[in-house]
Scaffold this active site. Structure first.
Site, PDB file in Angstrom:
ATOM      1  N   HIS A 498       0.831  -1.209   0.000  1.00 21.20           N
ATOM      2  CA  HIS A 498       0.000   0.000   0.000  1.00 21.20           C
ATOM      3  C   HIS A 498       0.871   1.266   0.000  1.00 21.20           C
ATOM      4  O   HIS A 498       0.735   2.134  -0.868  1.00 21.20           O
ATOM      5  CB  HIS A 498      -0.897  -0.042   1.250  1.00 21.20           C
ATOM      6  CG  HIS A 498      -1.792   1.150   1.420  1.00 21.20           C
ATOM      7  ND1 HIS A 498      -3.138   1.083   1.197  1.00 21.20           N
ATOM      8  CD2 HIS A 498      -1.538   2.434   1.803  1.00 21.20           C
ATOM      9  CE1 HIS A 498      -3.682   2.275   1.417  1.00 21.20           C
ATOM     10  NE2 HIS A 498      -2.725   3.105   1.790  1.00 21.20           N
ATOM     11  N   GLU A 499       1.779   1.339   0.959  1.00 29.17           N
ATOM     12  CA  GLU A 499       2.622   2.540   1.062  1.00 29.17           C
ATOM     13  C   GLU A 499       3.550   2.664  -0.144  1.00 29.17           C
ATOM     14  O   GLU A 499       3.858   3.766  -0.589  1.00 29.17           O
ATOM     15  CB  GLU A 499       3.420   2.539   2.369  1.00 29.17           C
ATOM     16  CG  GLU A 499       2.564   2.568   3.632  1.00 29.17           C
ATOM     17  CD  GLU A 499       1.532   3.690   3.647  1.00 29.17           C
ATOM     18  OE1 GLU A 499       1.777   4.739   3.011  1.00 29.17           O
ATOM     19  OE2 GLU A 499       0.464   3.510   4.268  1.00 29.17           O
ATOM     20  N   HIS A 505       3.267   6.929  -6.670  1.00 28.20           N
ATOM     21  CA  HIS A 505       2.523   8.132  -7.058  1.00 28.20           C
ATOM     22  C   HIS A 505       3.433   9.369  -6.944  1.00 28.20           C
ATOM     23  O   HIS A 505       3.415  10.252  -7.798  1.00 28.20           O
ATOM     24  CB  HIS A 505       1.309   8.279  -6.119  1.00 28.20           C
ATOM     25  CG  HIS A 505       0.184   9.099  -6.674  1.00 28.20           C
ATOM     26  ND1 HIS A 505      -0.882   9.479  -5.897  1.00 28.20           N
ATOM     27  CD2 HIS A 505      -0.057   9.617  -7.895  1.00 28.20           C
ATOM     28  CE1 HIS A 505      -1.733  10.189  -6.633  1.00 28.20           C
ATOM     29  NE2 HIS A 505      -1.250  10.290  -7.843  1.00 28.20           N
TER      30      HIS A 505
HETATM   31 ZN   LIG Z   1      -2.977   5.157   1.999  1.00 30.56          ZN
END
Ligand SMILES: [Zn+2]
Length: 706
Positions: A498-499, A505
């Site tokens: 997730h991180e 991004h």
């Molecule tokens: Zn998040």
């Protein structure tokens, strides 16, 4: 739903006032302070080895002075206001302040100490005033407005249009367009609300800390050793040596609810938690909640909106309250149906045990745990040996390499702020430099809980040069011991992926303006790049690449993968229902049309009756302890997690429909989502990637709601 610290530098836009000169600082400080130099480190990363606590405050003060001077230059420009001399100039201002703020804020979360905490307290009001001075600078607003009014004749790129739009709206939403009389009331409301929100949070904290349930030995029945040890530690800290203490902090009472055989004690702690701020004592939050909601309506009306939710959602992907309600209802129906089935299943377990009572909210965790074990035989400790941290990390990197051809190169001899930190360079498929990623994975006393991504430098373009980003991923994963490497849980595997998605991004972004680059996007869009990565982590094909036994190097057996997969939808009725109930509560409070104070308890009751919440479940957060919406920035926004989940499940479908590593789909995701930051409307970006608006089906299926 992890914490992401996208460090919001409120500086991006705003200010006025006199430009004091550098001479006021002792010249020695200026010379020795690394923040006052160009960094000649590799890739221009912060020189952590030379930064000391004493450097922060002088750098902040000087950074604010420089920023003020820059704003003054914009305002005093004799040329007529243009996009370049006003909007772009604002985005470029505050360089020193940004530089020190990124380093400091990261340090305050990841490696703090008393000196840093003291600086945090001292600098917060200074920064708040600095922002206000910019927001309320009438001359600056008039220049911005002049540019905004000519926007159709300026031939701006989509990114420039967005920068102009966001800058202008930032002023307007901050009250700049109001009459003097309304401005005065607007300021009063803001001031009153800031006091109320601090008081709300303090009441929650104080009442949470005031509670303790002291246990004698018989109170430990059913608890695993890890829970008993933590309870013994809590008892010692609170001066109850030789006893055990359960507190209202989730890591303490949730495991207690899961395992304690003492039903009356489960009830006691559960009721204490759900009544935080609701005991008619000095910590009571009922009036504060009602008053805050009423003030928000009044402020929305001043600014020309029907409701507070209309005001907030204008900046979000959902845009309108009715769009949020539609989504909530779509999930509510199947989630409630599933939760009712789960409740029946637990009731059957109660009866099977020969007990004679109806399932209550304080029984839910206990029976969920029992049924889960009986049904899936899934044991966390059997999985961990397959999830060695270094392998999992490599697994995440390999996914990115397969999708986009990017590669990861560890760097030695880089300045770091703690010995646990590792640095690496990310290169593109053609070998060109993309950015620097630091990873800081292990818990320590100086670090906050949770996991997050934040920048040290955001990507942007300056004088024709593409300034590449420096990003950090911070986590609190299990540490290696003397005889074992770091072996993490499957939940932590998902967190790591997730991180890493947030990091991608921030790394792959390719924008011009800092204010729009990387993960500076709408709150209900920001979890798309992160949550989508969790999908790959859970695919058997991918699990097999990174889950190998730390001693034998054996690949994880299919049988264990199957158990993980089957358990995926367990208890999702409950998870969704308790979360959605709070989303409805949030939306109901913030779609009030009249600025009148409601009776808090009656309002909540009516709100829950309207959706038909079952008595075995209560909202994850009740009004009086719902800090997200009454103390933090999530008012009318608690639904954002769900919105992003719908997006990520639908986006991942694009890979399921082709193949897990389909190159065309991967490129479309990179070009339209990961590279674009907040430069265009999120729905426009999404449509370009997916060719259609997100559908809810994939999400419902994944959570077993369809
Ligand atoms: Zn998040």
């Amino acid at each position: 739903m992890k914490k992401i610290t996208i460090i919001i530098i409120c500086l991006g836009m705003f200010f006025a006032s006199c430009a004091k000169q550098k001479e006021e600082l002792p010249s020695e400080t200026v010379i020795q302070n690394p923040f006052f130099e160009e960094w000649d480190t590799s890739f221009g990363v912060p020189p952590f080895d030379r930064i000391e606590e004493a450097h922060y405050m002088p750098a902040y003060l000087e950074g604010m002075e420089q920023h003020k001077a820059e704003i003054e230059n914009i305002v005093q420009n004799n040329e007529p206001p243009s996009f370049a001399n006003t909007i772009e100039a604002l985005d470029r201002s505050g360089i020193l302040l940004t530089k020190v703020n990124y380093v400091f804020q990261n340090m305050a979360s990841a490696h703090t100490n008393e000196k840093i905490q003291k600086i945090e307290q001292d600098v917060a009001p200074l920064l708040a005033k600095h922002d206000d001075d910019i927001n309320l600078n009438e001359e600056l607003f008039q220049r911005t407005k002049a540019v905004y009014e000519q926007k159709d004749n300026l031939e701006l790129t989509p990114e420039q249009s967005m920068l102009l739009e966001k800058t202008y709206r930032g002023f307007v939403r901050g009250g700049a367009n109001l009459s003097e009389e309304k401005k005065a009331r607007f300021r009063e409301i803001n001031e009153e609300m800031s006091v109320l929100s601090v008081k709300f949070a303090k009441n929650v904290l104080d009442e949470t800390n005031a509670f303790e349930m002291v246990l004698e030995e018989e109170g430990l029945a059913g608890l695993p050793q890890s829970v008993i040890s933590a309870a013994a530690e809590a008892a010692e800290e609170r001066g109850h040596e030789g006893k055990w203490v359960i507190t209202l902090h989730k890591p303490s009472f949730i495991p207690f609810l899961q395992y304690s055989e003492k039903r009356e004690l489960r009830e006691k702690v559960f009721k204490a938690f759900t009544n935080i701020g609701n005991n008619n004592n000095e910590y009571d939050n009922k009036t504060i909640a009602s008053k805050t909601a009423a003030l928000r309506v009044e402020r929305a009306h001043l600014l020309g909106y029907n409701t507070h939710a209309d005001f907030i959602l204008e900046e979000y992907m959902a845009k309108k309250p009715e769009n949020v309600y539609r989504l909530l209802h779509q999930v509510w129906k199947p989630a409630l149906a599933k939760a009712k089935k789960e409740a029946q299943e637990f009731q059957a377990m109660i009866e099977k045990e020969g007990k004679d009572f109806r399932l209550k909210p304080w029984d839910w965790w206990y029976y969920a745990e029992k049924v889960k074990k009986a049904k899936y035989d899934l044991d966390d400790s059997a999985l961990r040996p397959y999830f060695k941290l270094e392998n999992v990390r490599q697994g995440a990197f390999d996914v990115a390499t397969k999708l986009w051809g990017i590669t990861f190169h560890y760097l030695e001899d880089m300045p770091i702020y703690h010995e646990d930190v590792r640095a690496m360079e990310i290169k593109d498929a053609d070998g060109s430099h993309i950015g620097i990623l630091y990873v800081d994975y292990f818990p320590r006393a100086s670090k906050q809980g949770g996991a997050w991504m934040s920048p040290y430098r955001k990507q942007h373009r300056k004088d024709g040069k593409n300034i590449r980003p420096v990003i950090v991923n911070v986590g609190n994963f299990t540490k290696p011991t003397a005889d074992k490497p770091a072996l993490i849980s499957f939940d932590d595997v998902l967190t790591l992926f997730h991180e890493f998605g947030h990091a991608l991004h921030g790394l792959l972004t390719d924008c011009t303006y800092e204010m729009l680059s990387g993960s500076d996007v709408a709150t209900d869009f920001v979890e798309l790049p992160s949550q989508i990565m969790e999908n790959w982590a859970s695919e058997p094909e991918v699990i097999k690449t990174y889950a190998r036994h730390y001693q034998t190097d054996e690949t994880i057996p299919d049988e264990l993968i199957l158990k993980i997969k089957k358990a995926r939808t367990f208890n999702q009725g409950f998870d969704n229902v308790e979360y959605l109930a709070s989303c409805f509560l949030d939306m109901d409070w913030h779609t009030l049309k009249n600025a009148e104070e409601k009776d808090c308890a009656a309002f909540e009751k009516e709100s829950m009756e309207k959706i038909g919440l079952i008595p075995e479940i209560i909202p994850r957060w009740r009004s009086t302890c719902f800090g997200h919406i009454f103390a933090d920035g999530y008012s009318s926004g608690y639904y954002s997690y769900l919105w992003s989940e719908v997006l990520d499940a639908d986006a991942f479908q694009a890979f399921k429909e082709t193949s897990l590593f389909d190159q065309k789909t991967a490129t479309a995701f990179r070009k339209n989502i990961l590279e674009r930051g907040g430069t265009e409307d999120p729905m426009t970006l999404y449509l370009r990637f997916r060719g259609a608006e997100p559908k809810i089906d994939a999400f419902l299926k994944r959570d077993g709601l369809k």
